[in-house]
Design an enzyme around this catalytic site. Structure first.
Site, PDB file in Angstrom:
ATOM      1  N   LYS A  45       0.812  -1.206   0.000  1.00  0.00           N
ATOM      2  CA  LYS A  45       0.000   0.000   0.000  1.00  0.00           C
ATOM      3  C   LYS A  45       0.853   1.267   0.000  1.00  0.00           C
ATOM      4  O   LYS A  45       0.393   2.332  -0.344  1.00  0.00           O
ATOM      5  CB  LYS A  45      -0.871   0.006   1.275  1.00  0.00           C
ATOM      6  CG  LYS A  45      -1.889  -1.102   1.306  1.00  0.00           C
ATOM      7  CD  LYS A  45      -2.651  -1.099   2.628  1.00  0.00           C
ATOM      8  CE  LYS A  45      -1.889  -1.894   3.628  1.00  0.00           C
ATOM      9  NZ  LYS A  45      -2.625  -2.226   4.857  1.00  0.00           N
ATOM     10  N   GLU A  72       8.480   1.906  -6.382  1.00  0.00           N
ATOM     11  CA  GLU A  72       8.522   1.557  -4.954  1.00  0.00           C
ATOM     12  C   GLU A  72       8.666   2.816  -4.127  1.00  0.00           C
ATOM     13  O   GLU A  72       9.332   3.774  -4.553  1.00  0.00           O
ATOM     14  CB  GLU A  72       9.726   0.643  -4.664  1.00  0.00           C
ATOM     15  CG  GLU A  72       9.392  -0.836  -4.655  1.00  0.00           C
ATOM     16  CD  GLU A  72       8.753  -1.321  -3.373  1.00  0.00           C
ATOM     17  OE1 GLU A  72       7.794  -0.685  -2.894  1.00  0.00           O
ATOM     18  OE2 GLU A  72       9.213  -2.345  -2.847  1.00  0.00           O
ATOM     19  N   ASP A  73       8.059   2.811  -2.952  1.00  0.00           N
ATOM     20  CA  ASP A  73       8.243   3.966  -2.071  1.00  0.00           C
ATOM     21  C   ASP A  73       9.615   3.942  -1.419  1.00  0.00           C
ATOM     22  O   ASP A  73      10.294   4.964  -1.345  1.00  0.00           O
ATOM     23  CB  ASP A  73       7.133   4.051  -1.022  1.00  0.00           C
ATOM     24  CG  ASP A  73       6.944   2.756  -0.262  1.00  0.00           C
ATOM     25  OD1 ASP A  73       7.493   1.717  -0.688  1.00  0.00           O
ATOM     26  OD2 ASP A  73       6.251   2.766   0.772  1.00  0.00           O
ATOM     27  N   ASP A  82      15.035  -0.871   1.190  1.00  0.00           N
ATOM     28  CA  ASP A  82      15.819  -0.953   2.426  1.00  0.00           C
ATOM     29  C   ASP A  82      16.780  -2.145   2.302  1.00  0.00           C
ATOM     30  O   ASP A  82      17.867  -2.014   1.744  1.00  0.00           O
ATOM     31  CB  ASP A  82      14.848  -1.111   3.598  1.00  0.00           C
ATOM     32  CG  ASP A  82      15.526  -1.083   4.952  1.00  0.00           C
ATOM     33  OD1 ASP A  82      16.746  -0.907   5.003  1.00  0.00           O
ATOM     34  OD2 ASP A  82      14.829  -1.238   5.975  1.00  0.00           O
ATOM     35  N   PHE A 131      14.465   5.831  11.713  1.00  0.00           N
ATOM     36  CA  PHE A 131      13.142   5.272  11.468  1.00  0.00           C
ATOM     37  C   PHE A 131      12.215   6.414  11.077  1.00  0.00           C
ATOM     38  O   PHE A 131      11.875   7.250  11.897  1.00  0.00           O
ATOM     39  CB  PHE A 131      12.601   4.538  12.690  1.00  0.00           C
ATOM     40  CG  PHE A 131      11.541   3.543  12.336  1.00  0.00           C
ATOM     41  CD1 PHE A 131      11.855   2.203  12.178  1.00  0.00           C
ATOM     42  CD2 PHE A 131      10.231   3.946  12.115  1.00  0.00           C
ATOM     43  CE1 PHE A 131      10.882   1.281  11.810  1.00  0.00           C
ATOM     44  CE2 PHE A 131       9.250   3.034  11.744  1.00  0.00           C
ATOM     45  CZ  PHE A 131       9.586   1.696  11.591  1.00  0.00           C
ATOM     46  N   ARG A 171       1.091   7.067   7.266  1.00  0.00           N
ATOM     47  CA  ARG A 171       1.289   7.081   5.811  1.00  0.00           C
ATOM     48  C   ARG A 171       0.824   8.407   5.200  1.00  0.00           C
ATOM     49  O   ARG A 171       1.385   8.867   4.209  1.00  0.00           O
ATOM     50  CB  ARG A 171       0.483   5.951   5.151  1.00  0.00           C
ATOM     51  CG  ARG A 171       0.996   4.548   5.394  1.00  0.00           C
ATOM     52  CD  ARG A 171       0.269   3.593   4.454  1.00  0.00           C
ATOM     53  NE  ARG A 171       0.347   2.207   4.894  1.00  0.00           N
ATOM     54  CZ  ARG A 171       1.355   1.388   4.642  1.00  0.00           C
ATOM     55  NH1 ARG A 171       2.386   1.840   3.968  1.00  0.00           N
ATOM     56  NH2 ARG A 171       1.337   0.134   5.057  1.00  0.00           N
TER      57      ARG A 171
END
Lengths: 189, 121
Positions: free
Chosen positions: A54, A110-111, A114, A163, A176
């Protein structure tokens, strides 16, 4: 530099964010630049943009509007890793693409990248469907924990080892919808 | 290759990491190779290093450490020496902070809460 939080976000969110890392205007500007480059590269190719729900929703929506050429978009969803899903053993595609990839020029959006584990899995899956080309557009890159060497063709920002939440990035499905990227306070984690 | 349940992991974080790799279809081997780092005058090995994981598909060794950064000097020194002696080896160190971040992201137990001490391999 510590920037003040925008006054439009809820007090709850404002309490949880220690500082803004990337402001909304900077995100939008970078996306416009990425969009212009993609439009140049794919001018006559009618690319198919593919995203995984999402977190990519926000980036995809803004990116598509910054690419002024004929294009198509499709989404898929996968089971994310958790103590529950790992009982099933492997990642599963819970919503597949409706568009065949055979012969298409695919831009995987892609957001954030990582470790690269998720992206690596998805790219392997998509490659088996024989696209004419397959490249990656990532808004946020956090390279410090990278395990799989993936080099996006289009990249928005490199993130430090913090983070962060906002603009699609979540912590336990929250934050989000923040228009900026912020650093979550350690006590929230 | 053995499954997660067949491997005597030294630390719970190693098992969690193996499960994560399984989930995303990345093959792994646990401590498959020991690299000699220093030798005694008689030729015997004085110091060696066994990375926790080897990921053959990525040609990558991965070492996990749940120790705080202050206690990582010995491990860091061994990894530096490993890179000097074996420059073709790709190795990635995931430290306690990395493991904490992975635990947050993938909702597995934080390595800090584990009471078992991970060996200094």
């Amino acid at each position: 530099m510590v920037r003040p939080l925008p006054g439009s976000i809820s007090e709850t969110y404002a309490r949880d964010i220690s500082r803004v890392l990337i402001e909304s205007e900077a995100i939008q500007q970078r996306i416009r630049e990425m969009g212009a480059q993609i439009a140049y590269d794919y001018a006559d190719l009618r690319p198919l943009f593919v995203g995984v729900l999402k977190g990519v929703l926000f980036f995809m929506a803004d990116l598509l509007r910054a690419v002024p050429i004929p294009l198509e978009v499709d989404f898929m969803a996968i089971s994310s890793y958790s103590p529950e899903t790992r009982k099933h053993g492997v990642v599963r595609i819970t919503k597949d693409l409706e568009t065949p990839l055979q012969g298409r020029h695919v831009i995987f959006v892609e957001d954030m990248i990582d470790t690269g584990l998720t992206l690596n899995y998805l790219l392997r899956q998509l490659q088996t469907r024989n696209p004419a080309s397959l490249h990656v557009a990532v808004l946020f890159d956090k390279p410090s924990r990278r395990l799989v060497d993936i080099k996006p063709r289009y990249l928005g920002f490199r993130l430090p080892d913090l983070f962060v939440v906002g603009y699609g990035l979540d912590y336990r499905e929250q934050y989000r919808n923040l228009p900026f990227v912020g650093v979550l306070k350690p006590e929230v984690l | 290759m053995p499954t997660v349940d067949e491997v005597p992991f030294q630390h719970p974080s190693e098992r969690e990491f193996a499960l994560l790799l399984d989930f995303y279809g990345i093959r792994w081997e646990y401590e498959p190779r020991t690299f000699p780092l220093e030798y005694n005058p008689d030729g015997s090995v004085r110091s060696a290093f066994s990375p926790d994981f080897y990921l053959p598909d990525l040609d990558l060794y991965v070492e996990l450490t749940a120790q705080s950064s202050r206690l990582n000097h010995l491990k860091n020194r061994k990894i530096r020496r490993l890179k000097e002696l074996y420059p073709d080896i790709n190795i990635k160190l995931l430290n306690r902070r990395d493991l904490q971040q992975l635990a947050l992201k993938y909702a597995f137990p934080s390595p800090v809460t584990s009471t078992k001490t991970k060996k200094d391999s």
